[in-house]
Design an enzyme around this catalytic site. Structure first.
Site, PDB file in Angstrom:
ATOM      1  N   LYS A 192       0.765  -1.201  -0.035  1.00 18.86           N
ATOM      2  CA  LYS A 192      -0.096   0.194   0.011  1.00 18.86           C
ATOM      3  C   LYS A 192       0.992   1.430  -0.154  1.00 18.86           C
ATOM      4  CE  LYS A 192      -3.235   2.658   2.599  1.00 18.86           C
ATOM      5  NZ  LYS A 192      -4.394   2.483   3.725  1.00 18.86           N
ATOM      6  N   GLU A 198      10.484  -4.894   4.266  1.00 17.62           N
ATOM      7  CA  GLU A 198      10.603  -6.441   3.752  1.00 17.62           C
ATOM      8  C   GLU A 198      10.307  -6.442   2.385  1.00 17.62           C
ATOM      9  OE1 GLU A 198       9.068  -4.978   6.488  1.00 17.62           O
ATOM     10  OE2 GLU A 198       8.938  -6.485   8.217  1.00 17.62           O
ATOM     11  N   GLY A 251      -4.737  -1.858   4.688  1.00 19.28           N
ATOM     12  CA  GLY A 251      -3.968  -2.868   4.099  1.00 19.28           C
ATOM     13  C   GLY A 251      -4.719  -4.201   4.605  1.00 19.28           C
ATOM     14  N   ARG A 252      -5.262  -4.630   5.949  1.00 18.52           N
ATOM     15  CA  ARG A 252      -5.886  -5.751   6.223  1.00 18.52           C
ATOM     16  C   ARG A 252      -7.324  -5.780   5.365  1.00 18.52           C
ATOM     17  NH1 ARG A 252      -4.565  -2.461   9.996  1.00 18.52           N
ATOM     18  NH2 ARG A 252      -6.063  -1.480  11.453  1.00 18.52           N
ATOM     19  N   GLU A 337      -4.839  -6.624  14.742  1.00 18.76           N
ATOM     20  CA  GLU A 337      -4.456  -5.332  14.252  1.00 18.76           C
ATOM     21  C   GLU A 337      -5.475  -4.259  14.391  1.00 18.76           C
ATOM     22  OE1 GLU A 337      -0.593  -4.593  11.368  1.00 18.76           O
ATOM     23  OE2 GLU A 337      -2.255  -4.497  10.213  1.00 18.76           O
ATOM     24  N   HIS A 368      -6.193 -33.670  17.646  1.00 22.04           N
ATOM     25  CA  HIS A 368      -5.126 -34.333  18.111  1.00 22.04           C
ATOM     26  C   HIS A 368      -4.017 -33.563  18.727  1.00 22.04           C
ATOM     27  CE1 HIS A 368      -7.378 -37.908  16.521  1.00 22.04           C
ATOM     28  NE2 HIS A 368      -7.415 -36.977  15.371  1.00 22.04           N
ATOM     29  N   LYS A 478       9.414  -0.935  14.210  1.00 23.62           N
ATOM     30  CA  LYS A 478      10.147  -0.629  12.807  1.00 23.62           C
ATOM     31  C   LYS A 478      11.195   0.524  13.076  1.00 23.62           C
ATOM     32  CE  LYS A 478       5.912  -1.196  10.029  1.00 23.62           C
ATOM     33  NZ  LYS A 478       5.008  -0.625   9.313  1.00 23.62           N
TER      34      LYS A 478
HETATM   35  O1  F6P Z   1       3.246  -3.161   9.725  1.00 24.38           O
HETATM   36  C1  F6P Z   1       2.048  -3.305   9.676  1.00 24.38           C
HETATM   37  C2  F6P Z   1       1.403  -2.948   8.104  1.00 24.38           C
HETATM   38  O2  F6P Z   1       1.490  -1.539   7.944  1.00 24.38           O
HETATM   39  C3  F6P Z   1      -0.053  -3.400   7.972  1.00 24.38           C
HETATM   40  O3  F6P Z   1      -0.858  -2.588   8.421  1.00 24.38           O
HETATM   41  C4  F6P Z   1       0.249  -3.577   6.461  1.00 24.38           C
HETATM   42  O4  F6P Z   1      -1.027  -4.533   5.936  1.00 24.38           O
HETATM   43  C5  F6P Z   1       1.512  -4.114   6.292  1.00 24.38           C
HETATM   44  O5  F6P Z   1       2.288  -3.409   7.141  1.00 24.38           O
HETATM   45  C6  F6P Z   1       2.169  -3.918   4.928  1.00 24.38           C
HETATM   46  O6  F6P Z   1       2.085  -2.464   4.757  1.00 24.38           O
HETATM   47  P1  F6P Z   1       2.321  -2.378   2.979  1.00 24.38           P
HETATM   48  O7  F6P Z   1       1.198  -2.731   2.346  1.00 24.38           O
HETATM   49  O8  F6P Z   1       2.184  -0.647   3.183  1.00 24.38           O
HETATM   50  O9  F6P Z   1       3.608  -2.809   2.455  1.00 24.38           O
END
Ligand code: F6P
Length: 505
Positions: A192, A198, A251-252, A337, A368, A478
């Site tokens: 987003k 990452e 995002g979620r 979240e 199990h 972060k």
């Molecule tokens: O660190 C949390 C977060 O901001 C989430 O809310 C989000 O879905 C994810 O990181 C990834 O963010 P982006 O889509 O901006 O890479």
């Protein structure tokens, strides 16, 4: 929180709830009150809340709470695209991605969907060559939704073989690319913000992998899925392969937007539209069903009863269907979240528990492994079972019969328990569960199911008075990671400093 709401919470906490067996014995109409079907036309979903401690008295109190917390008005604001995410001063327009909401937002989302559908069709037609693999790189909300839906609906890899890579651990990327032919791979970078460490590192490494494997123009293989198209362009991705979405989509909550690109690739444009149509059907239900039969609202009443009145710290979700094995992971982010907060919308302290911890697994495996605790442990854990009436495999029907009988047996055993003279062999029972039974696992049903969870999360938040649409809690870690990366270790506590040194960072 208003004194009116506080008084209602007190009444809910003091409510003399009867044992589940007695609730059934006392009321012939209990199933009618608490078990409802969502009609999706050619299919439906059954939601059974009757094995929970809700009864007419508790429902009445929760209705009073809904009124005191303006739940219906807040829902209307959400669905109308009002600026409901007040800490970030913006709307939460994920419903517009499936055609629900203000005309302008829906029109804008429709146009972006058409653009994405055109790109998917172009790829189908071979504009990028003989593409077979899609490497989707994203994390959190930019990975969990697409991963869930692709895993549920595209196991055969008929159209394209999709891998979703999220973890910054290179082992994840390495595993994904090991089964891909680089000359037939497209890379979708899903972020987003287009700033997530990452994702950008994984994307760079994927480009290197393409280049090292002899792909002449690796950048020509990139597709960006983002609410920051200018950043994707600066990063070197051609404008024709940038699929934007609105920054009012969290995002979620973003699987309906261009973040759902791998879903459209795996299933085709029509199925992706059906997935969004299923969600729109749930939006329509949420918008108009009376609260006593409103599925996300009833589910939120159940959640809140156990988290608040019974002080349950967790809730467990078990998918009795291998296709939905990633549902607990998806729900962990969605619910924790969104509702893992310690302040109300106005910034004052939340004085009651926020989101329960969501955990779970897949049935029958979990039986199990962890069900011992659910049946005889000292924790009370509300359990949710999700199953589908129809299987999707070529093996004997007995597999699915045993799967479903086990699912229903667990709910029954948790509720009824079994007395014994031997305390080791005695089951207390009276343990609550909810069962969601889909007719079939198809795009429309899954769309409705995911939207159900979104609205349930929203209803929980509104009844508590918190904002489910921000996530400031993830920022501090972060920042500290960045400082460690920049070798500013002098500022850290002795333990962290020693760890940095021990790892040779
Ligand atoms: O660190 C949390 C977060 O901001 C989430 O809310 C989000 O879905 C994810 O990181 C990834 O963010 P982006 O889509 O901006 O890479």
């Amino acid at each position: 929180m208003s004194t009116e709401a506080d008084a209602i919470w007190q009444a809910i906490e003091d409510y003399p709830a009867r044992p589940l067996a007695k609730l059934f014995a006392d009321d012939d109409a209990r199933l009618e009150m608490l078990s409802h079907r969502l009609d999706l036309g050619d299919t439906d979903i059954l939601f059974d809340f009757s094995k929970t401690h809700l009864d007419a008295g508790l429902l009445g109190l929760f209705h009073d709470l809904a009124k005191a917390m303006h739940l219906a008005g807040m829902r209307d604001q959400l669905l109308a695209g009002a600026k409901i995410n007040i800490s970030e001063d913006r709307a939460a327009e994920h419903p517009a991605e499936r055609g629900t909401g203000a005309a302008d937002a829906v029109r804008q989302a429709d146009a972006l969907h058409m653009r994405m559908a055109a790109l998917v069709s172009a790829i189908d037609e071979g504009v990028f060559g003989d593409i077979k693999h899609v490497l989707h790189i994203g994390i959190g909300g930019s990975a969990l939704g697409p991963k869930l839906i692709v895993d549920a609906l595209a196991r055969d890899g008929d159209r394209y073989d999709i891998a979703v890579v999220s973890n910054v651990d290179g082992a994840a990327l390495s595993e994904a690319v090991s089964r891909f032919d680089p000359s037939r791979t497209l890379v979708a970078i899903a972020s987003k913000t287009f700033t997530t460490t990452e994702t950008l590192l994984n994307a760079n490494s994927a480009i290197e992998w393409l280049r090292a494997s002899g792909v002449e123009d690796p950048y020509g293989r990139l597709v960006a899925l983002t609410a920051a198209p200018e950043k994707a362009a600066e990063w070197g991705i051609d404008e024709t392969r940038i699929l934007p979405f609105s920054d009012t989509v969290g995002g979620r909550y973003s699987v309906w937007s261009s973040i759902g690109f791998p879903v459209a690739m795996a299933l085709g444009n029509e199925a992706f539209a059906a997935f969004r149509a299923g969600a729109a059907a749930m939006d329509a239900h949420f918008a108009s069903a009376p609260l006593e039969r409103n599925l996300p609202v009833l589910a939120a009443f159940v959640d809140l009863y156990y988290a608040q009145a019974r002080r349950c710290q967790t809730r467990a979700v078990f998918a009795y269907d291998e296709r939905l094995r990633l549902l607990p992971d998806f729900l962990q982010q969605l619910e924790m979240e969104s509702n893992g907060k310690r302040v109300l919308r106005d910034g004052s302290a939340l004085t009651r528990p926020s989101s329960p911890i969501v955990w779970g697994g897949v049935g029958t495996d979990a039986q199990h492994a962890v069900f011992q605790l659910l049946h005889q442990g000292t924790h009370l854990t509300p359990v949710e079972f999700i199953a589908a009436r129809l299987p999707d495999h070529e093996f004997d029907a007995e597999h699915h019969q045993i799967l479903l009988t086990n699912c229903f047996a667990q709910g029954s055993a948790l509720m009824t328990g079994k007395a014994s003279d031997d305390p080791q062999r005695s089951y207390p029972g009276d343990r609550p569960s909810t069962t969601i039974l889909l007719d079939t696992i198809d795009p429309k049903s899954l769309g409705a199911l995911v939207a159900f969870y979104e609205h349930r999360t929203f209803a929980n938040a509104m009844l508590l008075g918190i904002n489910p649409f921000d996530q400031f809690g993830v920022e501090l870690g972060k920042e500290i990671a960045k400082s460690i990366g920049e070798r500013q270790s002098g500022d850290f506590d002795p333990s962290t400093r020693a760890l940095i040194e021990a790892a040779g960072l």
